[in-house]
Design a protein around this motif. Sequence first.
Motif, PDB file in Angstrom:
ATOM      1  N   VAL A  45     -12.366  15.261 -14.808  1.00 13.60           N
ATOM      2  CA  VAL A  45     -13.491  16.177 -14.575  1.00 13.60           C
ATOM      3  C   VAL A  45     -14.134  16.459 -15.926  1.00 13.60           C
ATOM      4  O   VAL A  45     -13.458  16.912 -16.854  1.00 13.60           O
ATOM      5  CB  VAL A  45     -13.007  17.490 -13.939  1.00 13.60           C
ATOM      6  CG1 VAL A  45     -14.177  18.401 -13.628  1.00 13.60           C
ATOM      7  CG2 VAL A  45     -12.181  17.223 -12.700  1.00 13.60           C
ATOM      8  N   MET A  53     -13.341  22.949 -10.764  1.00  7.99           N
ATOM      9  CA  MET A  53     -12.799  22.759  -9.418  1.00  7.99           C
ATOM     10  C   MET A  53     -13.544  21.673  -8.626  1.00  7.99           C
ATOM     11  O   MET A  53     -13.324  21.503  -7.438  1.00  7.99           O
ATOM     12  CB  MET A  53     -12.870  24.078  -8.642  1.00  7.99           C
ATOM     13  CG  MET A  53     -12.023  25.177  -9.235  1.00  7.99           C
ATOM     14  SD  MET A  53     -10.327  24.612  -9.537  1.00  7.99           S
ATOM     15  CE  MET A  53      -9.706  24.620  -7.881  1.00  7.99           C
ATOM     16  N   THR A  54     -14.440  20.944  -9.263  1.00  7.53           N
ATOM     17  CA  THR A  54     -15.219  19.915  -8.555  1.00  7.53           C
ATOM     18  C   THR A  54     -14.306  18.780  -8.084  1.00  7.53           C
ATOM     19  O   THR A  54     -13.436  18.331  -8.827  1.00  7.53           O
ATOM     20  CB  THR A  54     -16.286  19.309  -9.469  1.00  7.53           C
ATOM     21  OG1 THR A  54     -16.771  20.309 -10.336  1.00  7.53           O
ATOM     22  CG2 THR A  54     -17.425  18.696  -8.684  1.00  7.53           C
ATOM     23  N   ASP A  55     -14.551  18.347  -6.855  1.00  8.56           N
ATOM     24  CA  ASP A  55     -13.791  17.198  -6.327  1.00  8.56           C
ATOM     25  C   ASP A  55     -14.511  15.923  -6.771  1.00  8.56           C
ATOM     26  O   ASP A  55     -15.540  15.558  -6.204  1.00  8.56           O
ATOM     27  CB  ASP A  55     -13.742  17.288  -4.799  1.00  8.56           C
ATOM     28  CG  ASP A  55     -12.911  16.185  -4.187  1.00  8.56           C
ATOM     29  OD1 ASP A  55     -12.423  15.316  -4.964  1.00  8.56           O
ATOM     30  OD2 ASP A  55     -12.772  16.156  -2.954  1.00  8.56           O
ATOM     31  N   MET A  56     -13.989  15.263  -7.790  1.00 12.13           N
ATOM     32  CA  MET A  56     -14.665  14.090  -8.343  1.00 12.13           C
ATOM     33  C   MET A  56     -14.669  12.910  -7.363  1.00 12.13           C
ATOM     34  O   MET A  56     -15.571  12.090  -7.372  1.00 12.13           O
ATOM     35  CB  MET A  56     -14.024  13.679  -9.667  1.00 12.13           C
ATOM     36  CG  MET A  56     -14.294  14.632 -10.804  1.00 12.13           C
ATOM     37  SD  MET A  56     -16.020  15.044 -10.988  1.00 12.13           S
ATOM     38  CE  MET A  56     -16.654  13.591 -11.767  1.00 12.13           C
ATOM     39  N   PHE A  57     -13.620  12.838  -6.538  1.00 10.18           N
ATOM     40  CA  PHE A  57     -13.567  11.735  -5.554  1.00 10.18           C
ATOM     41  C   PHE A  57     -14.688  11.880  -4.524  1.00 10.18           C
ATOM     42  O   PHE A  57     -15.359  10.921  -4.171  1.00 10.18           O
ATOM     43  CB  PHE A  57     -12.206  11.730  -4.857  1.00 10.18           C
ATOM     44  CG  PHE A  57     -11.092  11.305  -5.772  1.00 10.18           C
ATOM     45  CD1 PHE A  57     -10.931   9.979  -6.092  1.00 10.18           C
ATOM     46  CD2 PHE A  57     -10.242  12.239  -6.330  1.00 10.18           C
ATOM     47  CE1 PHE A  57      -9.912   9.588  -6.952  1.00 10.18           C
ATOM     48  CE2 PHE A  57      -9.232  11.847  -7.181  1.00 10.18           C
ATOM     49  CZ  PHE A  57      -9.066  10.516  -7.501  1.00 10.18           C
ATOM     50  N   GLN A  58     -14.868  13.167  -4.116  1.00 14.16           N
ATOM     51  CA  GLN A  58     -15.940  13.424  -3.137  1.00 14.16           C
ATOM     52  C   GLN A  58     -17.298  13.107  -3.770  1.00 14.16           C
ATOM     53  O   GLN A  58     -18.174  12.527  -3.135  1.00 14.16           O
ATOM     54  CB  GLN A  58     -15.875  14.891  -2.703  1.00 14.16           C
ATOM     55  CG  GLN A  58     -16.828  15.242  -1.569  1.00 14.16           C
ATOM     56  CD  GLN A  58     -16.568  14.401  -0.325  1.00 14.16           C
ATOM     57  OE1 GLN A  58     -15.430  14.147   0.040  1.00 14.16           O
ATOM     58  NE2 GLN A  58     -17.641  13.925   0.285  1.00 14.16           N
ATOM     59  N   LYS A  59     -17.427  13.459  -5.056  1.00 10.74           N
ATOM     60  CA  LYS A  59     -18.679  13.252  -5.766  1.00 10.74           C
ATOM     61  C   LYS A  59     -19.009  11.758  -5.836  1.00 10.74           C
ATOM     62  O   LYS A  59     -20.158  11.340  -5.652  1.00 10.74           O
ATOM     63  CB  LYS A  59     -18.582  13.837  -7.166  1.00 10.74           C
ATOM     64  CG  LYS A  59     -19.926  14.281  -7.695  1.00 10.74           C
ATOM     65  CD  LYS A  59     -19.796  15.004  -8.985  1.00 10.74           C
ATOM     66  CE  LYS A  59     -21.157  15.383  -9.499  1.00 10.74           C
ATOM     67  NZ  LYS A  59     -21.096  15.944 -10.828  1.00 10.74           N
ATOM     68  N   LYS A 119     -17.965   9.479  -3.828  1.00 13.06           N
ATOM     69  CA  LYS A 119     -18.302   9.014  -2.473  1.00 13.06           C
ATOM     70  C   LYS A 119     -19.763   9.346  -2.149  1.00 13.06           C
ATOM     71  O   LYS A 119     -20.500   8.505  -1.623  1.00 13.06           O
ATOM     72  CB  LYS A 119     -17.389   9.720  -1.483  1.00 13.06           C
ATOM     73  CG  LYS A 119     -16.897   8.822  -0.358  1.00 13.06           C
ATOM     74  CD  LYS A 119     -16.219   9.683   0.668  1.00 13.06           C
ATOM     75  CE  LYS A 119     -14.814   9.223   0.980  1.00 13.06           C
ATOM     76  NZ  LYS A 119     -14.088  10.216   1.803  1.00 13.06           N
TER      77      LYS A 119
END
Lengths: 342, 309
Positions: free
Chosen positions: A156, A163-169, A171
């Motif tokens: 990150v 707290m950002t979800d890098m995997f979601q980002k 995607k």
Amino acid sequence: MDIVKEVLDKQAKEAEKYKPINVVKHEEVKIDAGRLMISDPNVFSEEIKENTESYLLNLTRDNVQLLVNSIWELPTERLDEHIVVKLPKPSFALPRARKLPVPRAPTKWEQFAKDKGIVKRKKDKKVWDEELGKWVPTYGYQKYKAERDKDWVLEVPKNIDPMTDMFQKKKDLKNEKIAKNEISRMKNIARAQKVDMPRVGFVSEESASAKDLLVAATIAKASTASVGKFQASLPKEKTARGIGVRELIPGSQKRKRALNNAMEKSEQIEVVDKLLKKRPKIDVEKAVQIQKREDREEREKKPVEKKKKGGSKSKHAKKFTKKPKSGMGRAGNKKPAGRKRR
Amino acid sequence: MSLLRIQKPKTRKGKTALLEKEPKVIENIKNALILEGRKTSANIKDLLKDIATFKKPNCKVLTRNNDITPFEDQNPLEILANKSDCHLFAFGSHSKKRPDNVIMGRVYDNQILDMIEFGVKRYKSLQEFKNEKVNIMCKPCLVFNGDQWAKSDELRHIKSLLTDMFHVEDVETIRLQGIEHVISFTLSEDLTIMIRSYKMLLKKSGQKIPRIELEEIGPSMDLSIRRTKIASKDLYKLAHKKPAELRVTKKKNVTRDGLGNVKGRVHIDRQVVTKLQTRKMKGLKKTPEEKKAARKLKKAASKENSSFV
């Protein structure tokens, strides 16, 4: 000499056993060997009325014999124990089932690449991945597995929310790319079919280019009643320029202000001139209609006068010249009378 | 080939099916759609069945009755033809006004190109002739008898339509023994089309070419022409247009004689005698001084050129 005569006689006798294969026609027949088709333009004899079937059989036989004679003379080949004959191209033209194929219009990228001279390089199907230590597909099937193995952990960046979800980002970014690609595909289809398309301002903040953003900002700024005249601007602000930017700004066309006194003067004079020189327009259709109406009114007046003069021979004035028919008096008479026949 | 459509095909099979419906340079053989109207007579049913047997793998037979009148409204028929990818159709019906009616026609570019309505005066089906028939899918010989066929545009269209309906796929080569079916179309004085179908028998003639004998195998029918709808001249011409790839362009200066020899004619410019390369000799070689002078001249010339630019 005896031997020659004997041979000739023998041949003649042999020939007598078989029926002839030559046919004589008055007019020449048209043979299309490629389509196995023959057209015989000769006039029929009287016999056709008496023995139709046998006449047709004989006529057709003769024509088929002619066709066969021409086909048997064509060059032959041997193909798997069969004798095949090479047919020429058919000459009797038949219509196509569909339109002629037209080459696909180039996409915007294809056109650009052609102008710039960019040649597509073929990529390898698999590339060696140093990190994983194996061959990995460049695209498509099983590509995602290699990607998953490689990016099993993502960092990150410091400047964003921890707290950002890098995997979601990741995607989401990919999905956005797919959506953008789909839009350009649609645009290419619309361009190829010459359909008018509404212009898209910009796709989203992340995928829009600087130029797109600048255009959007310029349009937004100018979208006031005063076309952005009283809008404050940043110190080094640029305005978007280019084909069609002005057209996108609402009301920009209406407010073309005169630049100096002389121009304003000429503009005003033009307006006054226009008003003074105005002549009534003649609407020919309307004029004709008015003329017709007047004529009709005049015509309708006259017979009344005549009646007075001529006295009354019959009480019922003749209105119809023709005898009235059934079904003719219906209001909005559009349908033909009678039962619907098919 | 191109697929300009909003919705992408999801499977490879679907894609090939769609591409199959796109315009092509060399087209597939036309399929025939065979269907019945509101009511049909026994004769018409037999006729449609017999057409289907001759057309076999290249036809689609609809079994239900269809509430269609092609001459009043051709739209439903066009939709059906497009749906089943057929470009020929035979539509049979029977009514008090038009007994024993059959409409044959063609479709070009999803629209009806031409259609002709025939009245069946007399019909004898394939089954009624009790003899051996021909093999399916054998290419028939088409015989057009009579001088009337070229009399009017309408009749020419009918000839073209009948050829389209009854001919089987164009082939490059054909087995000589495989030619065994003959269909004859005779147009009489009173414009009755008499269609007969024969089996071809090859008899010995004492020569290489055989003697032909025919045997009727049915169906045999007499058709009268009723209503017609033929394409406009422009559309008909457009439908016959050949793709540029298939058009034969004439090659200049190349001829072939009867023996199969190719003869070409070559055009040559006039020879420049001054620059002709003759035998090289030591005595004619340039001396170093001459070479140097030439180089100098060349250099000066190039400099002058560059200064102009």
